[in-house]
Design a protein around this motif. Structure first.
Motif, PDB file in Angstrom:
ATOM      1  N   ALA A 259       1.791 -21.911  11.814  1.00 47.51           N
ATOM      2  CA  ALA A 259       0.870 -23.040  11.993  1.00 47.51           C
ATOM      3  C   ALA A 259      -0.551 -22.541  12.229  1.00 47.51           C
ATOM      4  O   ALA A 259      -1.513 -23.102  11.709  1.00 47.51           O
ATOM      5  CB  ALA A 259       1.330 -23.898  13.168  1.00 47.51           C
ATOM      6  N   LEU A 260      -0.700 -21.471  13.007  1.00 45.66           N
ATOM      7  CA  LEU A 260      -2.031 -20.912  13.256  1.00 45.66           C
ATOM      8  C   LEU A 260      -2.667 -20.393  11.975  1.00 45.66           C
ATOM      9  O   LEU A 260      -3.866 -20.565  11.742  1.00 45.66           O
ATOM     10  CB  LEU A 260      -1.936 -19.777  14.281  1.00 45.66           C
ATOM     11  CG  LEU A 260      -1.547 -20.159  15.713  1.00 45.66           C
ATOM     12  CD1 LEU A 260      -1.357 -18.908  16.556  1.00 45.66           C
ATOM     13  CD2 LEU A 260      -2.588 -21.068  16.340  1.00 45.66           C
ATOM     14  N   LEU A 261      -1.862 -19.751  11.128  1.00 44.97           N
ATOM     15  CA  LEU A 261      -2.394 -19.188   9.890  1.00 44.97           C
ATOM     16  C   LEU A 261      -2.752 -20.281   8.878  1.00 44.97           C
ATOM     17  O   LEU A 261      -3.598 -20.080   8.015  1.00 44.97           O
ATOM     18  CB  LEU A 261      -1.372 -18.231   9.276  1.00 44.97           C
ATOM     19  CG  LEU A 261      -1.150 -16.925  10.055  1.00 44.97           C
ATOM     20  CD1 LEU A 261       0.061 -16.180   9.517  1.00 44.97           C
ATOM     21  CD2 LEU A 261      -2.379 -16.045   9.991  1.00 44.97           C
ATOM     22  N   ALA A 262      -2.091 -21.441   8.977  1.00 50.97           N
ATOM     23  CA  ALA A 262      -2.329 -22.515   8.007  1.00 50.97           C
ATOM     24  C   ALA A 262      -3.516 -23.399   8.385  1.00 50.97           C
ATOM     25  O   ALA A 262      -4.079 -24.063   7.526  1.00 50.97           O
ATOM     26  CB  ALA A 262      -1.074 -23.381   7.869  1.00 50.97           C
TER      27      ALA A 262
ATOM     28  N   ASN B 287      -5.729 -29.402   4.934  1.00 58.38           N
ATOM     29  CA  ASN B 287      -6.549 -30.470   4.391  1.00 58.38           C
ATOM     30  C   ASN B 287      -7.780 -30.712   5.243  1.00 58.38           C
ATOM     31  O   ASN B 287      -8.777 -31.213   4.783  1.00 58.38           O
ATOM     32  CB  ASN B 287      -5.724 -31.759   4.294  1.00 58.38           C
ATOM     33  CG  ASN B 287      -4.623 -31.654   3.261  1.00 58.38           C
ATOM     34  OD1 ASN B 287      -4.746 -30.871   2.330  1.00 58.38           O
ATOM     35  ND2 ASN B 287      -3.556 -32.403   3.442  1.00 58.38           N
ATOM     36  N   GLY B 288      -7.663 -30.334   6.544  1.00 61.02           N
ATOM     37  CA  GLY B 288      -8.807 -30.515   7.423  1.00 61.02           C
ATOM     38  C   GLY B 288     -10.015 -29.752   6.946  1.00 61.02           C
ATOM     39  O   GLY B 288     -11.137 -30.106   7.243  1.00 61.02           O
ATOM     40  N   GLY B 289      -9.802 -28.670   6.203  1.00 66.22           N
ATOM     41  CA  GLY B 289     -10.912 -27.869   5.752  1.00 66.22           C
ATOM     42  C   GLY B 289     -11.762 -28.567   4.716  1.00 66.22           C
ATOM     43  O   GLY B 289     -12.935 -28.271   4.555  1.00 66.22           O
ATOM     44  N   THR B 290     -11.185 -29.544   3.990  1.00 66.69           N
ATOM     45  CA  THR B 290     -11.938 -30.186   2.929  1.00 66.69           C
ATOM     46  C   THR B 290     -13.077 -31.021   3.483  1.00 66.69           C
ATOM     47  O   THR B 290     -14.074 -31.227   2.817  1.00 66.69           O
ATOM     48  CB  THR B 290     -11.015 -31.068   2.079  1.00 66.69           C
ATOM     49  OG1 THR B 290     -10.402 -32.053   2.934  1.00 66.69           O
ATOM     50  CG2 THR B 290      -9.932 -30.235   1.433  1.00 66.69           C
ATOM     51  N   SER B 291     -12.926 -31.503   4.750  1.00 59.91           N
ATOM     52  CA  SER B 291     -13.991 -32.308   5.327  1.00 59.91           C
ATOM     53  C   SER B 291     -15.223 -31.465   5.629  1.00 59.91           C
ATOM     54  O   SER B 291     -16.282 -31.990   5.918  1.00 59.91           O
ATOM     55  CB  SER B 291     -13.495 -32.989   6.604  1.00 59.91           C
ATOM     56  OG  SER B 291     -13.181 -32.011   7.574  1.00 59.91           O
ATOM     57  N   ARG B 292     -15.077 -30.149   5.572  1.00 64.66           N
ATOM     58  CA  ARG B 292     -16.180 -29.262   5.911  1.00 64.66           C
ATOM     59  C   ARG B 292     -16.779 -28.594   4.680  1.00 64.66           C
ATOM     60  O   ARG B 292     -17.604 -27.701   4.792  1.00 64.66           O
ATOM     61  CB  ARG B 292     -15.701 -28.187   6.890  1.00 64.66           C
ATOM     62  CG  ARG B 292     -15.090 -28.750   8.150  1.00 64.66           C
ATOM     63  CD  ARG B 292     -14.858 -27.676   9.198  1.00 64.66           C
ATOM     64  NE  ARG B 292     -16.118 -27.180   9.725  1.00 64.66           N
ATOM     65  CZ  ARG B 292     -16.665 -26.018   9.394  1.00 64.66           C
ATOM     66  NH1 ARG B 292     -16.081 -25.222   8.525  1.00 64.66           N
ATOM     67  NH2 ARG B 292     -17.793 -25.623   9.925  1.00 64.66           N
TER      68      ARG B 292
END
Length: 481
Positions: free
Chosen positions: A382-385, A424-429
């Protein structure tokens, strides 16, 4: 760090690349009572570059592990004593977990069932493969578990190193991480720290800029004097001079006594000015005067006081752009960045996540009276993802929180309380990333979708296989095949 007067920012010569020792081939123990199965697996895995050792019984597995180190065990669940239930294999699995809880174990049986898979995973297996196996899936499974196993070993080693560091060096700050992007940072710090030169540390919020400043102080000739940290960008106009330069009694309404400012407190030592890019222009002029002359006047005093201070400053603002827009003084920038240390984001150093997590687990575990805590494989995955928009600081908070949430001696993925849909959280950035960061992010996502298959990932990205390989090498992305 008080910088000598100079007219242009001197270039720091690039460090020559250090030779890298060839990586040892991962060693896999194959356990099955059928010689033809062992032969087939040996041929398949040797073609993929693995070192192979075999055993045909549970006793042989135990004897092998007593005699040598292996990185992963791929074992059958059914042996001669009981060929259908898998009980002999499950008993062996329990023995192996007791010997080394971090050893990756993948179980395999021709008598597969959902119940058998669940029982094996509950007993400590990392994954489950049914005979006849699919070569591609089997290789992908082994590669994933080997990477996780190595990460857990590195985490354990880091914890031991940290304990030794605390015992032997009295809390000397450590910069955790040995990834490709952190290696030049380490070399630069080693070269610059003893010099006394002013240093500008840049990077996103939460990347560890104050850690670098403390490390520079600890590795300098000033280490026996004070290290003083101040959020210079957060000081209002009314308290700026008093905070940095001090004041005398009666200098203003609330000045009941004399006060020593941060510069005098740090005399002979190091002053860390955080958020320097947010300092208003009027305050910049006052700071520049002290940096140029080494002299200051406490508020309300006509006496000149001399200070010998090394200044380490930090910002997440693009100061060159701020200078061009007239928001930051160019002469002050020259004073501050005799050398610039640029810290990579956590997105650019994902290999360090297991090391950082283990470091924080040890630190906060001691604080909360839970030094025995360890990361479960599911938590590490989970940390790596997760994309870590808050960088190392967010990772530390997540690990600290997990210690409070965990009910047993293992931190599980759900204990981390990470936001759902981590990647997917990364796409907001994306709008906050550079072009290189966006490209790296999209490549990593494509590889994850295609289980590391370079050909499929390249097709999905609209690139040739060779073009993708060049980018993988450039960004230091591993785990592709």
């Amino acid at each position: 760090m008080v910088t000598p007067v100079f007219e242009s920012t001197p270039a720091v010569p690039a460090a020559s690349p250090e030779p890298v020792a060839p990586a040892r081939a991962a060693r896999i123990l194959l356990a099955d009572d059928q010689a033809d199965v062992l032969d087939a697996l040996r041929l398949l895995l040797k073609r993929d570059g693995y070192s192979i050792v075999t055993a045909q019984s549970p006793a042989g597995v135990l004897a092998t592990l007593d005699a040598e180190d292996v990185d992963l065990v791929l074992m059958d669940l059914n042996y001669a004593r009981d060929t259908t239930s898998g009980r002999e294999g499950l008993d062996l699995l329990a023995r192996l977990r007791g010997m080394d809880a971090s050893l990756p174990i993948v179980v395999m049986t021709a008598w597969g069932s959902v119940e058998g898979a669940v029982e094996a995973m509950r007993a400590g297996a990392r994954d489950y493969v049914q005979k006849p196996w699919d070569n591609t899936r089997l290789l992908a499974t082994l590669r994933t578990q080997l990477e996780l196993g190595q990460a857990l070993k590195r985490s354990r080693r880091l914890e031991e190193e940290n304990q030794h560091l605390r015992r032997g060096q009295g809390g000397l700050p450590s910069l955790v991480g040995d990834s490709r992007s952190m290696q030049p940072v380490r070399r630069l710090i080693e070269r610059v720290a003893p010099s006394g030169a002013n240093v500008l540390v840049t990077g996103e919020h939460g990347t560890g800029k104050e850690v670098v400043a403390r490390l520079m102080h600890a590795a300098s000739t000033r280490k026996d004097r004070a290290f003083v940290a101040v959020n210079s960008g957060g000081l209002s106009e009314g308290v700026f001079e008093s905070e940095l330069f001090g004041h005398v009694k009666g200098a203003f309404t609330d000045a009941k006594t004399d006060r020593i400012g941060c510069f005098e407190l740090a005399d002979g030592g190091t002053l860390f000015l955080d958020e320097i890019g947010n300092m208003p222009l009027t305050q910049q002029a006052k700071l520049l005067r002290v940096l140029q002359t080494g002299e200051l006047h406490p508020v309300g005093s006509s006496k000149t006081r001399r200070v010998d201070v090394r200044v380490v400053s930090a910002t997440n603002v693009d100061l060159a752009k701020a200078v061009a827009e007239g928001r930051f003084r160019e002469d002050l920038l020259y004073r501050l960045n005799t050398v610039e240390v640029q810290l990579p984001s956590l997105r650019e150093r994902r290999e360090d996540i297991p090391l950082l997590a283990a470091h924080f687990l040890a630190e906060h575990g001691k604080r909360y009276g839970r030094p025995q805590m360890r990361l479960a494989p599911s938590a590490l995955e989970a940390l790596l993802a997760y994309p870590w928009p808050g960088n190392v600081r967010e990772l530390e908070h997540a690990v600290e929180r997990s210690l409070l949430m965990a009910s047993g001696e293992e931190v599980l993925a759900e204990d981390l309380l990470l936001k759902r849909g981590g990647n997917n959280g990364g796409t907001s950035r994306l709008e906050e990333m550079t072009l290189e960061e966006v490209e790296r992010y999209l490549i990593e996502r494509a590889l994850a979708r295609h289980e590391g298959n370079v050909s499929d990932a390249a097709k999905g990205l609209g690139l040739s296989r060779s073009a993708l390989y060049r980018r993988l090498q450039y960004y230091g992305i591993k785990g592709a095949r």
